[in-house]
Scaffold this motif. Structure first.
Motif, short mmCIF file in Angstrom:
data_model
loop_
_atom_site.label_atom_id
_atom_site.label_comp_id
_atom_site.label_asym_id
_atom_site.label_seq_id
_atom_site.Cartn_x
_atom_site.Cartn_y
_atom_site.Cartn_z
N THR A 10 0.84 -1.19 0.00
CA THR A 10 0.00 0.00 0.00
C THR A 10 0.88 1.24 0.00
O THR A 10 1.82 1.34 0.77
CB THR A 10 -0.91 0.06 1.25
N LEU A 56 -0.23 5.36 -0.81
CA LEU A 56 -1.10 6.37 -1.38
C LEU A 56 -0.28 7.44 -2.10
O LEU A 56 0.85 7.73 -1.72
CB LEU A 56 -1.94 7.04 -0.29
N GLU A 73 -2.92 12.53 -1.79
CA GLU A 73 -3.99 11.93 -0.99
C GLU A 73 -3.72 12.03 0.51
O GLU A 73 -4.50 11.54 1.31
CB GLU A 73 -4.16 10.45 -1.37
N THR A 74 -2.63 12.65 0.90
CA THR A 74 -2.31 12.73 2.32
C THR A 74 -1.70 14.07 2.68
O THR A 74 -1.14 14.77 1.84
CB THR A 74 -1.34 11.60 2.73
N VAL A 79 -0.15 4.89 9.31
CA VAL A 79 -1.60 5.12 9.32
C VAL A 79 -1.88 6.59 9.60
O VAL A 79 -1.28 7.19 10.49
CB VAL A 79 -2.27 4.24 10.40
N ASP A 80 -2.79 7.16 8.82
CA ASP A 80 -3.24 8.54 9.05
C ASP A 80 -4.02 8.57 10.37
O ASP A 80 -5.01 7.85 10.53
CB ASP A 80 -4.13 8.98 7.89
N ASN A 113 -8.01 9.90 9.80
CA ASN A 113 -9.05 9.09 9.16
C ASN A 113 -8.76 7.60 9.17
O ASN A 113 -9.51 6.81 8.59
CB ASN A 113 -9.27 9.56 7.72
N SER A 114 -7.65 7.19 9.78
CA SER A 114 -7.27 5.78 9.92
C SER A 114 -6.95 5.08 8.61
O SER A 114 -6.90 3.86 8.55
CB SER A 114 -8.37 4.99 10.66
N LYS A 115 -6.68 5.86 7.56
CA LYS A 115 -6.30 5.25 6.28
C LYS A 115 -4.84 4.78 6.34
O LYS A 115 -4.00 5.46 6.91
CB LYS A 115 -6.45 6.25 5.13
N ILE A 116 -4.58 3.62 5.74
CA ILE A 116 -3.20 3.14 5.66
C ILE A 116 -2.53 3.84 4.49
O ILE A 116 -2.92 3.67 3.33
CB ILE A 116 -3.15 1.61 5.47
N ILE A 117 -1.52 4.64 4.79
CA ILE A 117 -0.83 5.42 3.77
C ILE A 117 0.26 4.60 3.09
O ILE A 117 0.49 4.72 1.89
CB ILE A 117 -0.20 6.68 4.40
#
Length: 372
Positions: free
Chosen positions: A44, A46, A50-51, A154-155, A158-162
């Motif tokens: 993964t 991003l 996106e971050t 991890v962000d 928003n808990s998104k895996i960057i």
């Protein structure tokens, strides 16, 4: 442990010059080791746009091996390598102290809400790591070390895996001796420090390969759009503003100085302005606008001269918290919101890095206060 009497007899039969030569050759062979050219598996990653990540906290690594020292060694190696990427890294000791104060153990970290953990550590993103493998084989002048790990960023908002990656790094050197009794004991003792170096270098190489898959921070900065920006000139900080539709010098002067009469100051600071009409998208220098490194600095300004300042949003900031510190009343947050209505997209979640205009007075009679 080898039989010392036997080793002494063996050593006495070898001429001193020959013994010294053997010692040098063995020592050199133990220092020259070889590493793999394999690359980590990145599952993964991003795109930079996106971050918004700027500040990263590298959490204590979990350990699935019986080598207790390896997680610390690898975590420190990751810190050294990631520091070259341009991110603001929180010191490992500071992270450990904050976790201890919050009564969180290493085994509990993955169970804690990302947002809550980000607030505790004052970080935009959290790096989690697990040492999955550590095998060490040392035989006097021969060594073979393998360290494996899985990591992810991890962000915290928003808990998104960057970013997520895994890899195993192998280092080996020398050749196995035919018989351990053929090597003098003093050479065995001399290789202990070399063994530690091989382990450290293997961890560093693993960290280097993993971190290479993380984009540079400056890529985020280039792709991040803000109407108001603060530039560091070396001698101080300069506020810049991008002209928006329907802007005039008079309106911009009111926006940043509270007085339309200061439009001339803006005109004189920007030689390319030939008239009061402005081109949309033009970049203006705004002279003599105070820049607050922290909200508390507002107390140091002469409020008879300055009515407004600017402030770059940091992780954990909210309109309510800023108003609480600035006006000693969080309910006055609408004062700040009204000044930045066109800039703030979500008043519940301020964008880290965004520059806000801060009214130095709360104008208590002109606004209705509410809880944010």
């Amino acid at each position: 442990m080898f039989n010392k009497c036997y080793l002494l007899l063996v050593c006495l039969k070898v001429p001193s010059i020959k013994r010294n030569l053997i010692f040098i050759l063995l020592a050199l062979s133990s220092c020259n080791y070889y590493q793999e050219f394999s690359q980590p598996k990145i599952t993964t990653s991003l795109a930079p746009k996106e971050t918004h990540i700027r500040t990263i906290a590298i959490l204590p690594f979990k350990n699935q091996t019986d080598r207790k020292e390896i997680p610390t060694i690898l975590r420190e190696a990751v810190f050294r390598n990631l520091s070259l990427k341009g991110y603001d890294l929180i010191r490992l000791k500071t992270i450990d102290q904050r976790l201890e104060m919050a009564s969180y153990h290493t085994n509990d970290i993955t169970k804690i809400d990302h947002y809550k953990l980000g607030k505790i550590l004052d970080a935009d993103a959290l790096m989690y790591g697990t040492v999955t493998k550590c095998s060490k084989l040392f035989s006097v002048v021969y060594s073979r070390v393998t360290i494996g790990a899985e990591m992810e960023i991890v962000d915290a908002i928003n808990s998104k895996i960057i970013w997520k990656a895994s890899h195993e790094e192998l280092t080996h050197s020398g050749t196995p001796p035919i018989s351990p009794f053929s090597i003098p004991e003093k050479i065995i003792d001399s290789t202990i420090n070399i063994r530690d170096k091989v382990i450290s270098d293997t961890a560093d190489k693993l960290a280097d390969k993993l971190v290479k898959g993380i984009p540079e921070r400056n890529l985020y900065e280039v792709l991040t759009y803000y109407t108001i920006n603060i530039n560091d000139t070396g001698n101080g900080k300069v506020v810049r503003y991008e002209v928006q539709p329907n802007d005039t010098l008079f309106k911009i002067a009111i926006k940043f100085y509270g007085h339309g009469s200061k439009w001339r100051n803006i005109k004189y600071a920007n030689n390319d302005i030939q008239s009061t009409s402005l081109k949309i998208g033009s970049d203006l220098v705004l002279p003599d606008v105070p820049v607050l490194a922290k909200i508390g600095d507002a107390q140091l300004l002469d409020k008879d001269y300055y009515t407004k300042a600017v402030y770059k949003v940091k992780w954990g900031d909210s309109l309510y918290n800023i108003a609480s510190e600035l006006y000693h009343d969080g309910r006055k947050w609408p004062v700040i919101y009204e000044e930045n209505r066109d800039e703030i997209k979500d008043m519940q979640n301020l964008t880290v890095g965004q520059v806000l205009i801060i009214p130095l007075n709360s104008y208590p009679n002109n606004i209705e206060y509410t809880q944010n």
